[in-house]
Design an enzyme around this catalytic site. Structure first.
Site, mmCIF file in Angstrom:
data_model
loop_
_atom_site.group_PDB
_atom_site.id
_atom_site.type_symbol
_atom_site.label_atom_id
_atom_site.label_comp_id
_atom_site.label_asym_id
_atom_site.label_seq_id
_atom_site.Cartn_x
_atom_site.Cartn_y
_atom_site.Cartn_z
ATOM 1 N N HIS A 135 0.851 -1.191 0.000
ATOM 2 C CA HIS A 135 0.000 0.000 0.000
ATOM 3 C C HIS A 135 0.892 1.248 0.000
ATOM 4 C CE1 HIS A 135 -2.486 3.091 2.000
ATOM 5 N NE2 HIS A 135 -3.480 2.510 1.349
ATOM 6 N N ASN A 137 1.289 3.733 1.813
ATOM 7 C CA ASN A 137 1.919 4.210 3.052
ATOM 8 C C ASN A 137 2.973 3.233 3.589
ATOM 9 O OD1 ASN A 137 0.579 2.258 4.564
ATOM 10 N ND2 ASN A 137 -0.933 3.666 5.420
ATOM 11 N N LYS A 138 3.225 2.141 2.885
ATOM 12 C CA LYS A 138 4.233 1.186 3.338
ATOM 13 C C LYS A 138 5.625 1.572 2.803
ATOM 14 C CE LYS A 138 1.206 -1.260 5.555
ATOM 15 N NZ LYS A 138 -0.139 -0.759 5.283
ATOM 16 N N ASN A 139 6.654 0.807 3.211
ATOM 17 C CA ASN A 139 8.022 1.232 2.877
ATOM 18 C C ASN A 139 8.354 1.115 1.396
ATOM 19 O OD1 ASN A 139 7.872 1.242 5.695
ATOM 20 N ND2 ASN A 139 10.094 1.051 5.864
#
Ligand code: PLP
Length: 335
Positions: A135, A137-139
């Site tokens: 997603h 907002n992940k790294n």
């Protein structure tokens, strides 16, 4: 349009038999997990018709408290779903020792820990069943999507079937459907985005680590240290610093957390809450969970605040965020 309020919540139970679900979890089973996570962590338990069992967190790591897990195991327990909140790894040695002793599957929700390591080994490079999210907002991101790490060909084959309507193709014109699958395939476009992101994971995480260090430096300065914030575990070796989260000194403030967030927002600083404890959401309350069941997660959930942390952030942004937050806290201290 939303559903009328009179429609009861029905867990989505697939018509599966036990050996049809990859982890062997289904109706009548219990799965132990943390209440301090994104609600997807426990929604998947409901989705297969099993019962979520929330075990309280360790307030220092903010992860599942492994000291409490064994007491929650019953004959119906089939799996444990740990979450590496903010990228800080759950102790894999202890976790897998407990799972082995009680013959449980471990379904790692590693959505936040891509690039995190445990004792020098990458999360996903060992263990039972590991799930990553891509997603935004992940790294690393594929816009939407994720990946599963499994141990055996059979499990991987089953996952491939579930991925797209249970379909198995053979030859030029063969098609068979053996399980009830869904539409969970990653698009080619998303995959291409991911292939661009993957080689940059280390670079992104190194930058996050650097910024996290900067937060610790700034919060250690005398004026900031006096603000009374609770800081995360200073792990610069294993964590991928998916998030930098502080605990507000609620008892010392005349502001609510929402008011602090509003003032940060007015100062041009975004902030977030990760997370309100899952067991207190309406659908989980309906299953019998209530206030007081996980006091540590409830306390953390009330005061936790996520500060900005992303690879393109500048070192000077960290100073700006800390100064803004410290000023708000100093200006609204209880007499
Ligand atoms: C983001 C996240 C998920 C969900 O990932 P999706 O890609 O949105 O399905 C699950 N668990 C945790 C802990 C997450 O942070």
């Amino acid at each position: 349009m939303s559903a009328p309020a009179s429609v009861p919540y029905l867990p989505m139970t697939r018509p599966t038999i036990d050996d049809e679900t990859i982890a062997g979890v289904g109706a009548g089973h219990e799965v132990i997990t943390t209440p301090l996570s994104w609600v997807a962590t426990s929604n998947v338990i409901l989705e297969v018709g099993a019962k979520p069992v929330f075990v309280d967190i360790d307030p220092v790591t903010r992860n599942l408290d492994l000291d409490r897990v064994e007491a929650a195991i019953t004959p119906a327990t089939r799996a444990i779903i740990p979450v590496d909140l903010a990228g800080l790894p759950v102790d894999r040695d202890r976790l897998y020792a407990i799972a082995k002793k009680h013959n449980l599957r471990v379904v790692e929700d590693a959505a936040q820990s891509m690039g995190t390591t445990w004792q020098g080994q990458r999360i996903g490079g060992f263990g039972d069943f590991v799930s990553f999210s891509f997603h935004p907002n992940k790294n690393i991101t594929t816009i939407e999507g994720g990946c599963l790490v499994m141990n055996t060909e059979a499990e991987a084959k089953l996952a491939e079937q579930y991925r797209l309507q249970g379909v198995v193709r053979s030859g030029f014109d063969g098609m068979e459907v053996e399980v009830v699958g869904g539409k969970f395939n990653l698009t080619d476009v998303a995959a291409r985005v991911g292939l661009g992101q993957l080689p940059r994971l280390e670079e992104f995480n190194a930058k996050r680590r650097e910024l996290a260090r900067a937060y610790f430096d700034e919060f250690a300065a005398p004026g900031a240290a006096a603000a009374g914030l609770g800081l995360p575990v200073a792990d610069f070796k294993q964590s991928n610093w998916h998030m930098f989260q502080v605990m507000l000194p609620a008892a010392r403030l005349t502001l609510t957390r929402a008011e602090v967030m509003a003032k940060l927002h007015a100062a041009g600083v975004g902030s977030g809450v990760h997370y309100p404890p899952i067991h207190l959401f309406a659908i989980y309350r309906r299953l019998g969970w209530k206030e007081g069941d996980c006091p540590q997660a409830e306390a953390v959930g009330r005061s936790i605040l996520t500060l900005p942390l992303f690879p393109t952030m500048a070192r000077s942004d960290v100073t700006r965020v800390v100064n803004a937050l410290v000023k708000i806290l100093a200006d609204h201290k209880k007499a």
